[in-house]
Design an enzyme around this catalytic site. Structure first.
Site, PDB file in Angstrom:
ATOM      1  N   LYS A 117      -5.897  64.993  44.532  1.00  0.00           N
ATOM      2  CA  LYS A 117      -5.432  64.976  43.132  1.00  0.00           C
ATOM      3  C   LYS A 117      -6.564  65.319  42.165  1.00  0.00           C
ATOM      4  O   LYS A 117      -6.426  66.156  41.276  1.00  0.00           O
ATOM      5  CB  LYS A 117      -4.836  63.591  42.769  1.00  0.00           C
ATOM      6  CG  LYS A 117      -3.707  63.143  43.677  1.00  0.00           C
ATOM      7  CD  LYS A 117      -3.154  61.790  43.291  1.00  0.00           C
ATOM      8  CE  LYS A 117      -4.142  60.633  43.427  1.00  0.00           C
ATOM      9  NZ  LYS A 117      -4.559  60.359  44.817  1.00  0.00           N
TER      10      LYS A 117
ATOM     11  N   ARG B 280       1.566  54.358  39.354  1.00  0.00           N
ATOM     12  CA  ARG B 280       1.443  53.927  40.754  1.00  0.00           C
ATOM     13  C   ARG B 280       2.466  52.860  41.110  1.00  0.00           C
ATOM     14  O   ARG B 280       2.486  52.412  42.257  1.00  0.00           O
ATOM     15  CB  ARG B 280       0.046  53.340  40.967  1.00  0.00           C
ATOM     16  CG  ARG B 280      -0.957  54.299  41.631  1.00  0.00           C
ATOM     17  CD  ARG B 280      -2.276  53.591  41.612  1.00  0.00           C
ATOM     18  NE  ARG B 280      -3.217  53.937  42.613  1.00  0.00           N
ATOM     19  CZ  ARG B 280      -4.294  54.707  42.398  1.00  0.00           C
ATOM     20  NH1 ARG B 280      -4.475  55.300  41.241  1.00  0.00           N
ATOM     21  NH2 ARG B 280      -5.179  54.873  43.350  1.00  0.00           N
TER      22      ARG B 280
ATOM     23  N   ARG C 165     -18.259  56.245  46.166  1.00  0.00           N
ATOM     24  CA  ARG C 165     -17.556  55.110  45.563  1.00  0.00           C
ATOM     25  C   ARG C 165     -17.618  53.887  46.463  1.00  0.00           C
ATOM     26  O   ARG C 165     -17.533  54.001  47.686  1.00  0.00           O
ATOM     27  CB  ARG C 165     -16.094  55.496  45.321  1.00  0.00           C
ATOM     28  CG  ARG C 165     -15.925  56.315  44.070  1.00  0.00           C
ATOM     29  CD  ARG C 165     -14.559  56.924  43.952  1.00  0.00           C
ATOM     30  NE  ARG C 165     -13.458  56.005  44.241  1.00  0.00           N
ATOM     31  CZ  ARG C 165     -12.184  56.318  44.061  1.00  0.00           C
ATOM     32  NH1 ARG C 165     -11.856  57.501  43.578  1.00  0.00           N
ATOM     33  NH2 ARG C 165     -11.236  55.455  44.347  1.00  0.00           N
TER      34      ARG C 165
ATOM     35  N   ARG D 262      -5.854  50.319  50.354  1.00  0.00           N
ATOM     36  CA  ARG D 262      -5.346  51.274  49.346  1.00  0.00           C
ATOM     37  C   ARG D 262      -4.142  52.033  49.879  1.00  0.00           C
ATOM     38  O   ARG D 262      -3.196  52.308  49.145  1.00  0.00           O
ATOM     39  CB  ARG D 262      -6.476  52.239  48.931  1.00  0.00           C
ATOM     40  CG  ARG D 262      -7.491  51.562  48.015  1.00  0.00           C
ATOM     41  CD  ARG D 262      -8.858  52.213  48.099  1.00  0.00           C
ATOM     42  NE  ARG D 262      -8.927  53.542  47.518  1.00  0.00           N
ATOM     43  CZ  ARG D 262      -9.912  54.415  47.782  1.00  0.00           C
ATOM     44  NH1 ARG D 262     -10.884  54.089  48.619  1.00  0.00           N
ATOM     45  NH2 ARG D 262      -9.934  55.566  47.184  1.00  0.00           N
TER      46      ARG D 262
HETATM   47  P1  ADP Z   1      -7.865  62.075  45.283  1.00  0.00           P
HETATM   48  O1  ADP Z   1      -8.253  62.341  43.849  1.00  0.00           O
HETATM   49  O2  ADP Z   1      -6.418  62.370  45.560  1.00  0.00           O
HETATM   50  O3  ADP Z   1      -8.270  60.711  45.770  1.00  0.00           O
HETATM   51  P2  ADP Z   1      -9.994  64.015  45.897  1.00  0.00           P
HETATM   52  O4  ADP Z   1      -9.616  65.208  45.078  1.00  0.00           O
HETATM   53  O5  ADP Z   1     -11.122  63.175  45.409  1.00  0.00           O
HETATM   54  O6  ADP Z   1      -8.675  63.125  46.204  1.00  0.00           O
HETATM   55  O7  ADP Z   1     -10.299  64.553  47.367  1.00  0.00           O
HETATM   56  C1  ADP Z   1     -10.735  63.668  48.417  1.00  0.00           C
HETATM   57  C2  ADP Z   1     -11.731  64.395  49.318  1.00  0.00           C
HETATM   58  O8  ADP Z   1     -11.064  65.441  50.020  1.00  0.00           O
HETATM   59  C3  ADP Z   1     -12.889  65.058  48.566  1.00  0.00           C
HETATM   60  O9  ADP Z   1     -14.072  64.897  49.326  1.00  0.00           O
HETATM   61  C4  ADP Z   1     -12.483  66.537  48.471  1.00  0.00           C
HETATM   62  O10 ADP Z   1     -13.616  67.386  48.465  1.00  0.00           O
HETATM   63  C5  ADP Z   1     -11.649  66.710  49.730  1.00  0.00           C
HETATM   64  N1  ADP Z   1     -10.517  67.638  49.544  1.00  0.00           N
HETATM   65  C6  ADP Z   1      -9.678  67.701  48.478  1.00  0.00           C
HETATM   66  N2  ADP Z   1      -8.721  68.644  48.684  1.00  0.00           N
HETATM   67  C7  ADP Z   1      -8.956  69.166  49.925  1.00  0.00           C
HETATM   68  C8  ADP Z   1      -8.309  70.174  50.719  1.00  0.00           C
HETATM   69  N3  ADP Z   1      -7.209  70.819  50.285  1.00  0.00           N
HETATM   70  N4  ADP Z   1      -8.823  70.456  51.937  1.00  0.00           N
HETATM   71  C9  ADP Z   1      -9.924  69.798  52.395  1.00  0.00           C
HETATM   72  N5  ADP Z   1     -10.580  68.849  51.694  1.00  0.00           N
HETATM   73  C10 ADP Z   1     -10.110  68.525  50.478  1.00  0.00           C
HETATM   74  P1  AMP Z   2      -8.377  56.069  42.154  1.00  0.00           P
HETATM   75  O1  AMP Z   2      -9.609  56.560  41.462  1.00  0.00           O
HETATM   76  O2  AMP Z   2      -7.120  56.681  41.591  1.00  0.00           O
HETATM   77  O3  AMP Z   2      -8.455  56.185  43.656  1.00  0.00           O
HETATM   78  O4  AMP Z   2      -8.254  54.505  41.799  1.00  0.00           O
HETATM   79  C1  AMP Z   2      -9.258  53.588  42.201  1.00  0.00           C
HETATM   80  C2  AMP Z   2      -8.743  52.162  42.041  1.00  0.00           C
HETATM   81  O5  AMP Z   2      -8.462  51.888  40.646  1.00  0.00           O
HETATM   82  C3  AMP Z   2      -7.433  51.828  42.769  1.00  0.00           C
HETATM   83  O6  AMP Z   2      -7.622  51.482  44.124  1.00  0.00           O
HETATM   84  C4  AMP Z   2      -6.923  50.647  41.932  1.00  0.00           C
HETATM   85  O7  AMP Z   2      -7.634  49.462  42.218  1.00  0.00           O
HETATM   86  C5  AMP Z   2      -7.306  51.070  40.511  1.00  0.00           C
HETATM   87  N1  AMP Z   2      -6.256  51.883  39.861  1.00  0.00           N
HETATM   88  C6  AMP Z   2      -6.362  53.181  39.450  1.00  0.00           C
HETATM   89  N2  AMP Z   2      -5.217  53.604  38.889  1.00  0.00           N
HETATM   90  C7  AMP Z   2      -4.356  52.558  38.929  1.00  0.00           C
HETATM   91  C8  AMP Z   2      -2.993  52.364  38.528  1.00  0.00           C
HETATM   92  N3  AMP Z   2      -2.288  53.360  37.951  1.00  0.00           N
HETATM   93  N4  AMP Z   2      -2.442  51.148  38.731  1.00  0.00           N
HETATM   94  C9  AMP Z   2      -3.126  50.150  39.297  1.00  0.00           C
HETATM   95  N5  AMP Z   2      -4.400  50.262  39.724  1.00  0.00           N
HETATM   96  C10 AMP Z   2      -5.022  51.449  39.557  1.00  0.00           C
END
Ligand code: ADP
Ligand code: AMP
Length: 215
Positions: free
Chosen positions: A13, A88, A161, A172
């Site tokens: 995302k 969420r 993180r 999660r």
């Molecule tokens: P989210 O925001 O949904 O938690 P991220 O965009 O941070 O996910 O992506 C999670 C990890 O996966 C990152 O290390 C990113 O570089 C990698 N990633 C994202 N999209 C792809 C993809 N289409 N193919 C391979 N790796 C990806």
């Molecule tokens: P994310 O960066 O989206 O992976 O979110 C990291 C953490 O923030 C999650 O595991 C939750 O603890 C909290 N969080 C983020 N967005 C929300 C949401 N919309 N509702 C509840 N908790 C959230």
């Protein structure tokens, strides 16, 4: 256009949202980023949510709905809003609907990035980001060109993180399947859902999203 990027942690995302911001002038509203910023700046709310986030649980609906409500006023004037990591829960989805209609805004599309659990574990455990510009990297699939240095801004402040470990990720994912995945049916029933293969390479996912937005 105002869109929701829906999917479990690691679905891609944030990666896709950053590209939409750059290419389409949209604004990314990530509740995860807002909560992490509140923690870093040491606000009362930031202190309250820190442990919950580290455990991989969801923070309360009131907190995130409040954050989105505040951010939406400014964002609404942009080329469109990308909701990333929000809503969420069904309560958050209802609240978003009410906030948008209060402001005379529409929700144009919900895009679900579908990725299997094994891939999510691999993506999350290899993820790191630039602390300065927010660029997202991965140890294997997207390393920096120069080790220890962000390709985009040159910063050496590369971070992992606290909740990107297997134990927290398990929690999660549980939260996602219990509380967030019902939104797939909710938005499908509203005729807004578009499902995209999130396992595809980043550029292919980007093209699939563009096809939805340009349809
Ligand atoms: P989210 O925001 O949904 O938690 P991220 O965009 O941070 O996910 O992506 C999670 C990890 O996966 C990152 O290390 C990113 O570089 C990698 N990633 C994202 N999209 C792809 C993809 N289409 N193919 C391979 N790796 C990806
Ligand atoms: P994310 O960066 O989206 O992976 O979110 C990291 C953490 O923030 C999650 O595991 C939750 O603890 C909290 N969080 C983020 N967005 C929300 C949401 N919309 N509702 C509840 N908790 C959230």
């Amino acid at each position: 256009m105002n869109i929701i990027l829906l999917g479990p942690p690691g679905a891609g995302k944030g990666t896709q949202a950053r590209m939409l911001v750059e290419k389409r002038g949209m604004v990314q509203l990530s509740t995860g980023d807002m909560l992490r910023a509140a923690r870093t700046s040491g606000t009362e709310m930031g202190k309250r949510v820190a442990e919950v986030m580290d455990r991989g649980e969801l923070v309360t609906d009131d907190i995130v709905i409040g954050l989105i409500g505040e951010a939406l006023d400014d964002a609404a004037a942009s080329g469109g809003v990308i909701f990333d990591g929000f809503p969420r829960t069904l309560a958050q989805a209802d609240a978003l609907g009410a906030l948008l209609s209060d402001k005379g805004l529409a929700l144009d599309a919900v895009i679900e990035l579908r990725v299997d659990d094994d891939t999510l574990v691999e993506r999350i455990t290899g993820r790191f980001t630039c602390g300065n510009c927010g660029e997202v990297y991965h140890d294997r699939t997207k390393p920096t060109r120069v080790e220890g240095q962000c390709d985009v801004c040159g910063s050496t402040d590369l971070r992992r993180r606290a909740d990107d470990n297997e134990e927290s990720l398990r929690q999660r994912l549980m939260e996602y399947y219990k509380k967030t995945s019902p939104l797939i049916g909710y938005y499908h029933a509203k005729g807004a859902l578009n499902v995209i293969d999130g396992l595809a390479p980043v550029a292919d996912v980007e093209a699939s999203i563009a096809a939805v937005l340009d349809a």
